[in-house]
Design an enzyme around this catalytic site. Structure first.
Site, PDB file in Angstrom:
ATOM      1  N   SER A  63       0.791  -1.242   0.000  1.00 24.85           N
ATOM      2  CA  SER A  63       0.000   0.000   0.000  1.00 24.85           C
ATOM      3  C   SER A  63       0.819   1.286   0.000  1.00 24.85           C
ATOM      4  CB  SER A  63      -0.959   0.022   1.190  1.00 24.85           C
ATOM      5  OG  SER A  63      -2.092  -0.749   0.888  1.00 24.85           O
ATOM      6  N   LYS A  66       0.285   3.411  -2.996  1.00 21.61           N
ATOM      7  CA  LYS A  66      -0.901   4.272  -3.152  1.00 21.61           C
ATOM      8  C   LYS A  66      -0.563   5.760  -3.062  1.00 21.61           C
ATOM      9  CE  LYS A  66      -3.753   0.504  -1.419  1.00 21.61           C
ATOM     10  NZ  LYS A  66      -4.521  -0.056  -0.290  1.00 21.61           N
ATOM     11  N   TYR A 186      -3.881  -2.594 -10.417  1.00 19.09           N
ATOM     12  CA  TYR A 186      -3.750  -2.397  -8.963  1.00 19.09           C
ATOM     13  C   TYR A 186      -2.855  -3.480  -8.343  1.00 19.09           C
ATOM     14  CZ  TYR A 186      -5.086  -2.449  -4.045  1.00 19.09           C
ATOM     15  OH  TYR A 186      -5.064  -2.465  -2.673  1.00 19.09           O
ATOM     16  N   TYR A 237      -3.793   2.867   8.137  1.00 18.64           N
ATOM     17  CA  TYR A 237      -4.987   2.052   8.398  1.00 18.64           C
ATOM     18  C   TYR A 237      -5.821   2.694   9.504  1.00 18.64           C
ATOM     19  CZ  TYR A 237      -2.043  -1.084   5.705  1.00 18.64           C
ATOM     20  OH  TYR A 237      -1.230  -1.615   4.746  1.00 18.64           O
ATOM     21  N   VAL A 255       1.122  -3.699   3.898  1.00 16.46           N
ATOM     22  CA  VAL A 255       1.115  -4.989   4.594  1.00 16.46           C
ATOM     23  C   VAL A 255       2.394  -5.796   4.359  1.00 16.46           C
ATOM     24  CG1 VAL A 255      -1.396  -5.230   4.786  1.00 16.46           C
ATOM     25  CG2 VAL A 255      -0.220  -6.132   2.771  1.00 16.46           C
TER      26      VAL A 255
HETATM   27  N1  GLU Z   1      -2.338  -5.338  -2.175  1.00 12.92           N
HETATM   28  C1  GLU Z   1      -2.874  -5.311  -0.852  1.00 12.92           C
HETATM   29  C2  GLU Z   1      -4.373  -5.492  -0.900  1.00 12.92           C
HETATM   30  O1  GLU Z   1      -4.990  -5.023  -1.818  1.00 12.92           O
HETATM   31  C3  GLU Z   1      -2.493  -3.994  -0.239  1.00 12.92           C
HETATM   32  C4  GLU Z   1      -2.868  -3.958   1.172  1.00 12.92           C
HETATM   33  C5  GLU Z   1      -2.043  -3.036   1.987  1.00 12.92           C
HETATM   34  O2  GLU Z   1      -0.817  -2.992   1.909  1.00 12.92           O
HETATM   35  O3  GLU Z   1      -2.683  -2.309   2.765  1.00 12.92           O
HETATM   36  O4  GLU Z   1      -4.956  -6.081  -0.039  1.00 12.92           O
END
Ligand code: GLU
Length: 301
Positions: A63, A66, A186, A237, A255
């Site tokens: 993530s 992002k 994604y 988060y 994650v």
């Molecule tokens: N690729 C992971 C998902 O879509 C990213 C989650 C993350 O790092 O928060 O669940």
């Protein structure tokens, strides 16, 4: 400030936290990472980079990607804000609940639903993961940066929740492209492997109020400020309050165990250790950033 010595000290201070927590296993390929890894890098606005431990070892950025897709999207205009909000969600990163209450508009660009919208928006200009890779290679100076095919395949095979989020938003008219194509982009974006040094170097535009490493402008002052603001309020988060309390910097976790943090005007910091706490943030990573702002006094507050 002797940053190299400081990083050595931080690594010693958090030694008992390294290996604590749980490695993410809902994407099976991520579970193969050794929990005892720890690396941390600081890239200063003048380009100097310092590191400790596994700071040059690539890991799955997940993530943290992002932040970069949001920046690339905003560099082409701010239309995405009609499709995604900027409030903390109060729900887990992959929750469907809030989307139904709020007509398919995700709360913020860093929960999975919001990131899918950002990727969909960026895809108007071509493949989003390819655009992201080109940007990261340019900013880090490392052409070797690429998608980890094993993580991408594993993630694509376990994407039912993200697929559900995307189709649900499509039902509200909040997807421009076909869901399988957005999901593919994604998944590849999240599966990029980079080291702490690569991530910190690539994120320096946020410490430089929008300026890239070659001096050109990616974002205006206001867009750069806004990304930092959304990182502070939504980047870790459902623990952004705790992260602001302990660290006091804009941050974005993944994650894979990485956390990117920005000290505006000074530096970008990336720390990696795969053991996650109950909210999905790296245990040793948060502890290291906590020590970093305590020892330097470089929180934004
Ligand atoms: N690729 C992971 C998902 O879509 C990213 C989650 C993350 O790092 O928060 O669940």
């Amino acid at each position: 400030m002797d940053l190299a010595a400081l990083l050595d000290r931080i690594a010693d201070d958090v030694a008992t936290d390294i290996g604590r927590g749980v490695v993410a296993d809902y994407i099976p390929a991520l579970a193969r990472v050794e929990p005892g890894r720890f690396g941390m890098a600081v890239a200063e606005v003048d380009g100097a980079v310092h590191g400790v431990g596994d700071w040059e070892r690539p890991f799955s950025v997940q993530s943290m990607s992002k932040v970069f897709t949001l920046a690339l999207t905003l560099s082409r205009g701010d239309g995405v804000w009609a499709r995604v909000g900027r409030e903390p969600s109060g729900d887990p990163f992959n929750s469907l609940v809030q989307l139904e209450h709020e007509d398919g508009i995700p709360r913020n660009p860093f929960i999975n639903a919001g990131a899918l919208v950002v990727t969909d928006e960026l895809a108007r200009h071509g493949d989003a993961a390819d655009a992201l890779l080109a940007f990261l290679r340019q900013e880090s100076g490392r052409q070797e940066i690429t998608v980890d095919p094993e993580v991408a395949a594993s993630e694509a095979g376990h994407a039912d929740r993200n697929r559900a989020l995307a189709y649900f938003m499509a039902s509200y008219g909040n997807m421009r492209h076909p869901v399988p194509s957005v999901l593919d982009q994604y998944v590849r974006q999240c599966s990029i492997a980079m080291s702490c040094a690569d991530v910190a170097r690539s994120a320096l535009f946020l410490a430089r109020h929008g300026l890239r490493n070659d001096g050109s402008r990616l974002l205006g002052l206001s867009a750069a400020k806004r990304i930092n603001a959304v990182m502070l309020t939504c980047g870790t988060y459902d623990a952004a309050g705790e992260f602001a309390y302990r660290v006091g910097l804009p941050g974005k976790s993944g994650v894979g165990g990485g956390i990117l943090a920005i000290v505006p005007g000074r530096c970008a910091v990336c720390v990696w250790s795969p053991g996650l706490d109950a909210r999905g943030n790296s245990v040793a990573g948060v502890a290291a950033l906590d020590r970093f702002t305590t020892l330097t006094g470089w929180s934004i507050f």
